[in-house]
Design a protein around this motif. Structure first.
Motif, PDB file in Angstrom:
ATOM      1  N   GLU A 190       0.847  -1.191   0.000  1.00 55.47           N
ATOM      2  CA  GLU A 190       0.000   0.000   0.000  1.00 55.47           C
ATOM      3  C   GLU A 190       0.882   1.241   0.000  1.00 55.47           C
ATOM      4  OE1 GLU A 190      -4.060  -0.599   2.162  1.00 55.47           O
ATOM      5  OE2 GLU A 190      -2.543  -1.479   3.467  1.00 55.47           O
ATOM      6  N   ALA A 385     -10.010  -1.198   2.387  1.00 53.96           N
ATOM      7  CA  ALA A 385      -9.118  -0.456   1.491  1.00 53.96           C
ATOM      8  C   ALA A 385      -9.595  -0.548   0.044  1.00 53.96           C
ATOM      9  CB  ALA A 385      -7.691  -0.994   1.613  1.00 53.96           C
ATOM     10  N   GLY A 394      -8.518   6.189  -2.028  1.00 52.74           N
ATOM     11  CA  GLY A 394      -7.424   5.401  -1.482  1.00 52.74           C
ATOM     12  C   GLY A 394      -6.549   6.217  -0.567  1.00 52.74           C
TER      13      GLY A 394
END
Length: 397
Positions: A190, A385, A394
């Motif tokens: 991420e 997410a 995001g």
């Protein structure tokens, strides 16, 4: 020159002079994964042009400095949580546990191998082990890293490698399972929008060992994760799962190699992805080799992609090399396309608005992989997410 070039590198194992083969009609490029040149020395590889079979889908100019450039191979900060019998420690690069799982097949991996100063060793010794390693402060300096995950005989556990924040990371990860070990390794990406991450994962499985490898890629400018699994002993098995969500301008790439080298081994490879936004790009290449020694092999691989908007591109290439006819089964499947109109119609006919119906379809499509992780807290966080990604919210947006 790489940061650790003054240190002695291990000898080149594959002594091929160049990554080509001689045939009656002349010299041709290597096309199969099993024939690729391997070396710990980045200077042993020819210059990357972007036309090579392993690089032709990759925007190599974004990561060209990973091939021969200087990399910071020093220790880096991380956070850890351990529940059960496991240890995390730094070890010297000449430790005998380094190099047991694989050899670099391309110059970025070799440069990372030549540049790291110490490796991070994760040792799993007990049962029901849960280990969480979080890297979120790597910074913008081009960095090399090396991680060894060792599951001792008959151990059981799950190792979570979470990555976020800024990064320019070029790394190798070795996963070694002793006989009877059962391990799940989950790597989550991420990263910030401008992060670069190139990783080669090498796994070697002992007799009756079982590995579940899960790659989750949700953030970063370019993320390229290449798992290579050697089923080296009888009865070993791998389940390789992947899930990814590419937004505008992102390049998310996974090249998976499963090497069946022993009798009665089993592999299942399932990767799913969704793409939205202009120039969102995903690449999946699945190579399975069933050697002559791998009688009784049972293997299947598949990749599915949902293209949510115009301007996206997904490349999906499954490959099988079978050198023996004495197998239980082998196959592959690949598909990329848009929404299933019947699914949308079904949901809309029951009063669900079109936009919400689309999100439900995508979440269901990707959740099939997420729910295989085996960590309810992480599964829920990743599903949240993905919901944010679908809404264009995001974490690094």
């Amino acid at each position: 020159m790489s940061a650790a070039s003054s240190q002695t590198a291990p000898a080149v194992i594959d002594t091929s002079a160049t990554p080509t083969l001689k045939h009656d009609h002349g010299t041709v490029p290597v096309q199969t994964r099993s024939e690729r040149f391997k070396s710990y020395d980045p200077e042993a590889f020819p210059a990357v042009t972007g036309r090579e079979v392993e690089w032709k889908f990759t925007p190599v100019d974004r990561i060209r400095h990973f091939f021969t450039g200087e990399l910071d191979g020093s220790r880096y900060p991380f956070e850890q949580q351990i529940d059960g019998a496991a240890v995390i420690e730094w070890i010297d690069r000449d430790d005998s546990r380094i190099g047991r799982a694989g050899i670099p097949e391309e110059p970025a991996s070799a440069n990372a191998w030549a540049s790291f100063q110490e490796a991070l060793l994760v040792t799993v010794t007990g049962e029901a082990v849960r280990l969480h390693l979080d890297r979120n402060q790597l910074g913008d300096t081009p960095r090399a890293a090396h991680t060894v995950i060792h599951a001792e005989e008959n151990s059981r556990g799950i190792v979570l490698l979470e990555n976020s924040g800024p990064a320019q990371l070029n790394e190798n990860v070795e996963i070694i399972l002793d006989p009877g070990a059962q391990l799940t390794v989950v790597t989550v990406h991420e990263w910030d929008d401008d992060a670069l991450h190139v990783a080669s994962h090498f796994a070697r499985l002992g007799h009756g060992a079982s590995l579940k490898h899960v790659a989750v890629s949700l953030g970063g400018s370019l993320v390229r994760v290449n798992p290579s699994v050697h089923l080296a002993s009888e009865g070993s098995e791998i389940e390789a799962f992947g899930v990814y969500f590419a937004d505008a301008g992102q390049h998310l790439e996974h090249q998976v190699f499963i090497n069946h080298d022993a009798p009665h081994t089993r592999s299942r490879v399932t990767y799913k992805g969704a793409l939205q936004g202009t120039d969102a790009r995903s690449v999946w290449i699945g190579d399975v080799l069933i050697q002559q020694t791998a009688t009784g092999t049972d293997s299947y691989e598949e990749n599915r992609n949902l293209l949510l908007t115009d301007g996206t591109r997904s490349d999906s290439v499954p490959n099988l090399e079978i050198e023996t006819g004495d197998i239980a089964g082998a196959g592959h499947a690949s598909a990329s396309g848009r929404f299933d109109d019947e699914q949308l119609f079904y949901l809309e006919s029951r009063g669900i608005p079109e936009e919400e119906a689309r999100r439900l379809v995508v979440r269901g499509f990707l959740s099939d992989i997420i729910q295989k992780i085996g960590s309810p807290e992480l599964e829920q966080r990743l599903e949240d997410a993905i919901e944010l990604e679908l809404r264009g919210e995001g974490a690094s947006k």
